[in-house]
Design an enzyme around this catalytic site. Structure first.
Site, mmCIF file in Angstrom:
data_model
loop_
_atom_site.group_PDB
_atom_site.id
_atom_site.type_symbol
_atom_site.label_atom_id
_atom_site.label_comp_id
_atom_site.label_asym_id
_atom_site.label_seq_id
_atom_site.Cartn_x
_atom_site.Cartn_y
_atom_site.Cartn_z
ATOM 1 C CG HIS A 148 -1.997 -1.023 1.175
ATOM 2 N ND1 HIS A 148 -2.768 -1.237 0.063
ATOM 3 C CD2 HIS A 148 -2.434 -1.906 2.107
ATOM 4 C CE1 HIS A 148 -3.642 -2.208 0.312
ATOM 5 N NE2 HIS A 148 -3.448 -2.630 1.533
ATOM 6 C CB CYS A 172 -3.386 -0.520 -15.654
ATOM 7 S SG CYS A 172 -3.802 -2.144 -15.003
ATOM 8 C CD GLU A 176 -4.092 -9.172 -11.891
ATOM 9 O OE1 GLU A 176 -3.143 -8.428 -11.589
ATOM 10 O OE2 GLU A 176 -5.213 -9.104 -11.341
ATOM 11 C CG ASP A 234 0.334 -9.280 -9.790
ATOM 12 O OD1 ASP A 234 1.404 -9.456 -9.173
ATOM 13 O OD2 ASP A 234 -0.694 -8.869 -9.251
#
Length: 754
Positions: free
Chosen positions: A361, A673, A602, A626
């Protein structure tokens, strides 16, 4: 032998400097193997030779003076061959080299094994004996095992040892971690200490000794009262023997025990917290090494008492206002979003932490805010960094501690160059992402922050390609309510309207859990993540879907993205829940326009299910981070294998090219992204593959826009063909760098390693 090995590793782990770590190694190994000599040689990378760093058995005067190049002498031979050498008559070997200052002419047998960490030889571990004999298989296996165990420990000891010397102001050190957020910064370390963590207490000197003694005594009284209250509360429920433990605790806190030692340290000039941490850690380390089980248990008692007292000291310190200097570099064990929010944005220059990863995070927040961050620095001795001058290189994951004048000057130049480039590109920030030959690419932003933090972006982007809904979730102490989520989502959708906003459903798991919803697994990246979590908790997902659909009323710019999809059934399950939510909201009088729904590409399994998925969803979004991690079987936050993580690996590029081609065939819009989209060279490759929408962190937008506007689609397509023809990642990067240089775009790339 296993018990002995564990004990040696434990002692080396607790060493406070490189010298003490090496001393423990040679003494403990000689004793365990009952040899006459044990020596450790470390590779001096600058001089390219193995230097005798410590020994017991050879002449101590030789330490630091005897050195052998790879291939020179028996030690150099072990280092160059990277394999053990076991000799019963060492002086007779053709590579034997005699150093008069060592006094080793007395020893015949020789066993040397390389110390290797991540394929790099760090040094050589040697044992010798007077007897003319060959060490047996068990002895050789033990020393090999010892060297393998010590390799990782030694890397940490080297770093912390270097920093220990820095405590005497003898120079600088360069440490490595995970490059979590790009950028460069120079500033002063502000160490944040987690509650009651004795290992994270910084070394701090004080001038008002009596005030610190008073604070400590007040804390002792508080802990005494707590223990007494607990004892009285449990008196009727525990035996007299168990009750006696509370008396032991009270005795440990007495004037003639820990309390007296801590006060002595305070009167030597240390703060109450620093003195307490030093005394408790010393006692705990001693007790954990002894063989007596009873005494080992007392180590846990002392640690517990120390934490209790520290808790009181920290409560008092928390009431004092904190003054943050300009260019504060926030340093801690594991920095939370709340700690990040306590520092004024204009004061915060960078983040450094011993824990965390590029997908945690705090890394996500740092990238969104444009703050350099280096995380996962396991060998960082926090206690020695308070108010220290630091240079943070978020491009390469490097931390320079107390940089010398030359190093700081070099980074000042790099920072000024980055700022100059940013100013130069400001004039283009409102121009479209359009190539020289008129090809258009939508440039979108990844976010998760409040609208205030990203509101100025609307005129510069074509929408939000990824809104991470887990970021608001982590700002709460519980799951946010439907109404709370509704307000957040409405702000985003209204703020960027009429541009599309792609909202990803809650994506936790892996190394992204919530403080109130922890997920602990042995293999989290292959575990309970993304859509798997929310499908197992439909009550959470349905509240989120309701909030999203209600927030989109009258705007029609919501797009919903499903993370970590690995099979068609997961998508069908979510669509059924969405139908239920839509029906409920329609019944409640909410006007619902069904939003476009997409899946993240992913998990490698979905590469072979695109046809079936295209029948169910409206768009694809490639999460290149990922996807790269799973295709290469590499956890990029694991220091042992992170160097193998490369989004330009040929197999990754071919997978990305496959998705682009299949999406075009299926007439399904597709975007990227991941971080590759925010890299200028990577963005050009993706454009050449056929991706027409790229989403990235806001700080990357100017460079990517500039690259796209200066290269034709035809040139980008040629670049892709050239890259796909390369057999190794290194050759791909070389090709990219050559092309960027030919196009005059090298200045858009991050600073290179020197």
């Amino acid at each position: 032998m296993l018990t002995v090995l564990r004990r040696i590793v434990q002692e080396v782990n607790s060493a406070t400097s490189l010298d003490s770590a090496l001393s423990i190694i040679v003494r403990r190994i000689r004793k365990a193997m009952k040899t006459d000599v044990c020596s450790v040689y470390l590779l001096d990378s600058e001089r390219q030779c193995f230097v005798l760093m410590d020994t017991i058995g050879l002449n101590a005067s030789a330490i630091g003076h005897v050195a052998m190049k790879p291939g020179e002498g028996l030690v150099g031979l072990v280092g160059s061959r990277e394999e053990p050498l076991n000799l019963e008559n060492a002086p007779a070997h053709p590579h034997f080299r005699y150093f008069e200052e060592t006094g080793e002419e007395r020893y015949s047998s020789f066993l040397g094994v390389p110390i290797i960490h991540q394929r790099k030889v760090l040094g050589v571990l040697v044992v010798q004996q007077r007897d003319n004999r060959r060490f047996d298989e068990g002895e050789e296996a033990f020393l090999i095992t010892m060297a393998a165990q010590l390799a990782g420990v030694l890397v940490q000891a080297l770093a912390s040892g270097a920093l220990a010397r820095l405590g005497e102001f003898e120079g600088s050190a360069v440490l490595s971690g995970v490059a979590a957020s790009p950028g460069l910064a120079i500033g002063e370390a502000h160490v944040v200490v987690p509650p009651a963590d004795l290992n994270a207490v910084p070394d701090r000197r004080v001038t008002d000794i009596e005030a610190e003694v008073g604070r400590f005594n007040q804390a002792i009284r508080g802990v005494r009262a707590d223990i007494q209250t607990a004892s009285e509360r449990l008196a009727s429920r525990i035996s007299a023997q168990e009750q006696a433990l509370f008396d032991v605790y009270q005795q440990m806190l007495g004037e003639h025990s820990l309390g007296q030692e801590v006060e002595k340290r305070i009167r030597e000039g240390w703060s109450a917290s620093s003195a307490l941490a030093k005394v408790v850690k010393r006692h705990v380390q001693y007790l954990e090494r002894v063989d007596d089980d009873y005494l080992k248990e007392r180590a846990a008692d002392i640690r517990d008492l120390g934490r209790r007292v520290l808790g009181y000291l920290q409560q008092e310190s928390a009431m004092e206002p904190v003054v943050y200097p300009d260019n504060t570099i926030l340093v801690g064990d594991e920095i939370s979003a709340a700690q990040l929010g306590e520092i004024p944005r204009d004061k915060l220059a960078a983040l450094v932490a011993t824990r965390g990863s590029s997908t945690s995070h705090v890394a996500i927040l740092a990238r969104a805010m444009g703050i350099p961050a280096v995380l996962g620095m396991n060998d960082l001795p926090l206690s020695r960094l308070a108010h220290t001058r630091l240079v943070v290189d978020g491009h390469r994951g490097k931390l320079m501690v107390r940089p010398d004048a030359e190093m700081e000057s070099r980074y000042v130049t790099l920072i000024n160059e980055e700022r100059a480039l940013t100013r130069m590109l400001e004039d283009e920030q409102f121009l479209p992402g359009e190539t020289e030959d008129g090809h258009s690419v939508k440039l979108m932003v990844n976010t998760g922050l409040s609208l205030e933090a990203v509101g100025s972006l609307k005129a510069k982007v074509d929408g939000v390609g990824l809104y991470r809904t887990e970021v608001p979730f982590m700002m709460h102490q519980r799951f946010p309510s439907e109404q709370e989520q509704l307000r957040l989502y409405r702000d985003q959708l209204e703020g960027f309207a009429p541009h599309p906003v792609v909202m990803r459903t809650l994506d936790i798991g892996g190394d992204k859990d919530l403080p109130y919803f922890p997920i602990e697994e042995d293999n989290p990246f292959l575990g309970w993540r993304g859509i798997r979590v929310t499908l197992d908790h439909p009550e959470v997902l349905m509240v989120q879907l309701r909030a999203m659909l209600r927030a989109a009323e009258g705007l029609n710019n919501l797009r919903i993205l499903l993370p970590m999809v690995s099979c068609v059934e997961e998508v069908l399950s979510v669509l059924k829940l969405m139908d239920r939510v839509t029906e409920e909201l329609t019944h409640d009088g909410v006007k619902i326009e069904r939003p476009l729904v997409g899946v993240m590409i992913e998990v490698p399994a979905v590469l072979y299910q695109l046809d079936a998925l295209a029948q169910l969803v409206d768009f694809f979004s490639v999460g290149s981070n990922d996807l790269t991690q799973y295709l290469l079987a590499v956890d990029r936050n694991n220091a042992r294998v992170s160097s193998l993580y490369d989004a330009c690996h040929p197999s990754v590029l071919r997978a990305l090219d496959h998705v682009a081609r299949e999406s075009k065939r299926l007439d399904t819009p597709v975007s990227v992204c991941g971080e590759l989209a925010g890299d200028p060279a990577g963005a050009l490759m993706l454009m050449g593959m056929g991706y027409t929408a790229l989403s990235m962190n806001a700080p990357n937008l100017p460079r990517v826009r500039a690259a796209i506007r200066r290269v034709s689609l035809e040139s980008a397509t040629t670049l892709v063909q050239e890259a796909l023809a390369q057999p190794t990642p290194a050759l791909v990067h070389r090709q990219l760098n050559q092309r960027m240089s030919q196009w005059g775009l090298s200045h858009l790339m991050p600073p290179r390693e020197e």
